[in-house]
Design a protein around this motif. Structure first.
Motif, PDB file in Angstrom:
ATOM      1  N   TRP A 174       0.818  -1.217   0.000  1.00 38.59           N
ATOM      2  CA  TRP A 174       0.000   0.000   0.000  1.00 38.59           C
ATOM      3  C   TRP A 174       0.852   1.267   0.000  1.00 38.59           C
ATOM      4  O   TRP A 174       0.505   2.253  -0.655  1.00 38.59           O
ATOM      5  CB  TRP A 174      -0.932  -0.008   1.206  1.00 38.59           C
ATOM      6  CG  TRP A 174      -1.937  -1.128   1.159  1.00 38.59           C
ATOM      7  CD1 TRP A 174      -1.963  -2.257   1.900  1.00 38.59           C
ATOM      8  CD2 TRP A 174      -3.053  -1.213   0.272  1.00 38.59           C
ATOM      9  NE1 TRP A 174      -3.021  -3.065   1.560  1.00 38.59           N
ATOM     10  CE2 TRP A 174      -3.728  -2.438   0.552  1.00 38.59           C
ATOM     11  CE3 TRP A 174      -3.574  -0.372  -0.725  1.00 38.59           C
ATOM     12  CZ2 TRP A 174      -4.862  -2.849  -0.123  1.00 38.59           C
ATOM     13  CZ3 TRP A 174      -4.717  -0.766  -1.392  1.00 38.59           C
ATOM     14  CH2 TRP A 174      -5.339  -1.996  -1.104  1.00 38.59           C
ATOM     15  N   GLU A 175       1.910   1.251   0.731  1.00 37.49           N
ATOM     16  CA  GLU A 175       2.759   2.443   0.800  1.00 37.49           C
ATOM     17  C   GLU A 175       3.345   2.789  -0.563  1.00 37.49           C
ATOM     18  O   GLU A 175       3.370   3.947  -0.981  1.00 37.49           O
ATOM     19  CB  GLU A 175       3.878   2.213   1.822  1.00 37.49           C
ATOM     20  CG  GLU A 175       4.755   3.434   2.022  1.00 37.49           C
ATOM     21  CD  GLU A 175       5.831   3.214   3.078  1.00 37.49           C
ATOM     22  OE1 GLU A 175       6.766   4.036   3.140  1.00 37.49           O
ATOM     23  OE2 GLU A 175       5.732   2.216   3.842  1.00 37.49           O
ATOM     24  N   GLU A 232       0.584   4.091  -2.861  1.00 38.41           N
ATOM     25  CA  GLU A 232       0.215   5.454  -2.517  1.00 38.41           C
ATOM     26  C   GLU A 232       1.210   6.456  -3.090  1.00 38.41           C
ATOM     27  O   GLU A 232       0.825   7.501  -3.625  1.00 38.41           O
ATOM     28  CB  GLU A 232       0.125   5.598  -0.992  1.00 38.41           C
ATOM     29  CG  GLU A 232      -0.402   6.960  -0.561  1.00 38.41           C
ATOM     30  CD  GLU A 232      -0.584   7.048   0.950  1.00 38.41           C
ATOM     31  OE1 GLU A 232      -0.887   8.137   1.447  1.00 38.41           O
ATOM     32  OE2 GLU A 232      -0.425   6.003   1.635  1.00 38.41           O
ATOM     33  N   GLN A 233       2.492   6.137  -2.995  1.00 43.21           N
ATOM     34  CA  GLN A 233       3.507   7.015  -3.572  1.00 43.21           C
ATOM     35  C   GLN A 233       3.338   7.105  -5.090  1.00 43.21           C
ATOM     36  O   GLN A 233       3.513   8.167  -5.696  1.00 43.21           O
ATOM     37  CB  GLN A 233       4.900   6.476  -3.242  1.00 43.21           C
ATOM     38  CG  GLN A 233       5.256   6.551  -1.769  1.00 43.21           C
ATOM     39  CD  GLN A 233       6.653   5.997  -1.506  1.00 43.21           C
ATOM     40  OE1 GLN A 233       7.520   6.037  -2.371  1.00 43.21           O
ATOM     41  NE2 GLN A 233       6.847   5.474  -0.288  1.00 43.21           N
ATOM     42  N   ASN A 260       0.241   9.337  -5.906  1.00 38.05           N
ATOM     43  CA  ASN A 260       0.597  10.739  -5.640  1.00 38.05           C
ATOM     44  C   ASN A 260       1.505  11.291  -6.730  1.00 38.05           C
ATOM     45  O   ASN A 260       1.356  12.455  -7.162  1.00 38.05           O
ATOM     46  CB  ASN A 260       1.276  10.874  -4.272  1.00 38.05           C
ATOM     47  CG  ASN A 260       0.295  10.633  -3.136  1.00 38.05           C
ATOM     48  OD1 ASN A 260      -0.929  10.798  -3.304  1.00 38.05           O
ATOM     49  ND2 ASN A 260       0.819  10.259  -1.968  1.00 38.05           N
TER      50      ASN A 260
END
Length: 291
Positions: A82-83, A86-87, A90
């Protein structure tokens, strides 16, 4: 007992909802060389499979194929980073704003990030699964060994006939050997008589014949051929791997035949030596198949 290095074994069995098949074939090789091709979930059992092979087979190249049909013996799961995703999202928005792009960020773009979503496979490893695998391997080995023994019995019959042929030729050479010296004596007497008008020096003849007899004597070689033949025959009755010893004896037989051939000064002996070497060569070819 004679065992061939050529053979084939096959066995299959159920492991959970899967059908596991093990096939193995063996061919000639100086040493024991085992090659394994099998699903990665069984790789932890590789050493145990090789150990089972070495307990039943001493020489030969063994190729083993393990095939699994049905549902794979692995648990599958999806892992989402997920991290990282997300990056990624973005960054896409930042690129869109920076360059005044109108395109929307889509699910396909996100899924295209292969590092973000992974399918993990974990082997269903259990002692029960491994035990079933090894039992199937043992059944295939048993069939392989049985086939090697059957072919070995056939090889033994052929080898014994070759040994009998060598023995017959050796006896024939023993009968011919004395005539070689006598024929040489007659030729010497005839030649000397031609040069000295019929007056022959007997001492000179004896000296010439004695020197020739020493050079042409094949009795030791014939005795060793009988000995090697006997050892070969006895080795065929021995238990365990015998191929290397038989190969050594064949080399010795060939050495004696070559020596006799180099000493031969007689057409009949030369003819028998050619036949002898032909049989030894066939013996050598067969020995290459023996464990």
């Amino acid at each position: 007992m004679v065992a061939s290095m050529t053979g084939f074994g096959r066995a299959s069995g159920q492991i959970d909802s899967c059908l596991l098949t093990v096939e193995m074939k063996s061919v000639n090789h100086r040493f024991l060389d085992v090659s394994l091709k099998m699903p990665k979930q069984f790789m932890s059992s590789e050493d145990k499979i090789k150990k089972l092979i070495s307990q039943s087979v001493s020489r030969g190249r063994i190729e083993i194929y393990v095939n699994l049909e049905g549902e794979s013996l692995v648990d599958k799961s999806i892992h989402v980073d997920w991290e990282l995703l997300e990056q990624f999202v973005n960054s896409l928005h930042q690129i869109k704003e920076r360059f005044s792009l109108k395109d929307e960020v889509t699910l396909n773009q996100i899924l295209g990030l292969s590092q973000g979503i992974d399918i993990l496979e974990e082997s269903i490893s259990s002692e029960n699964v491994e035990n079933k695998l090894l039992l199937i391997v043992e059944a295939a080995i048993k069939q392989l060994v049985e086939m090697r023994k059957i072919e070995g019995d056939q090889l033994a019959v052929d080898l014994k006939q070759r040994l009998e042929d060598i023995s017959i030729l050796t006896v024939e050479l023993e009968k011919l050997a004395p005539s070689v010296v006598e024929q040489y004596r007659e030729r010497i007497e005839k030649r000397l008589a031609e040069y000295v008008s019929g007056k022959v020096d007997e001492n000179r003849i004896l000296t010439e014949v004695a020197l020739f007899a020493e050079k042409a004597d094949i009795s030791e070689e014939l005795t060793r051929i009988h000995s090697h033949n006997h050892q070969f025959s006895e080795t065929l009755k021995a238990s365990g791997p015998i191929g290397r010893k038989l190969d050594f004896l064949v080399q010795e037989l060939n050495r004696e035949a070559n020596t006799i051939g180099s000493k031969a000064n007689n057409g009949d002996i030369a003819k028998n030596v050619v036949e002898l070497k032909s049989i030894i060569e066939k013996l050598k070819e067969q020995v290459q198949n023996i464990e």
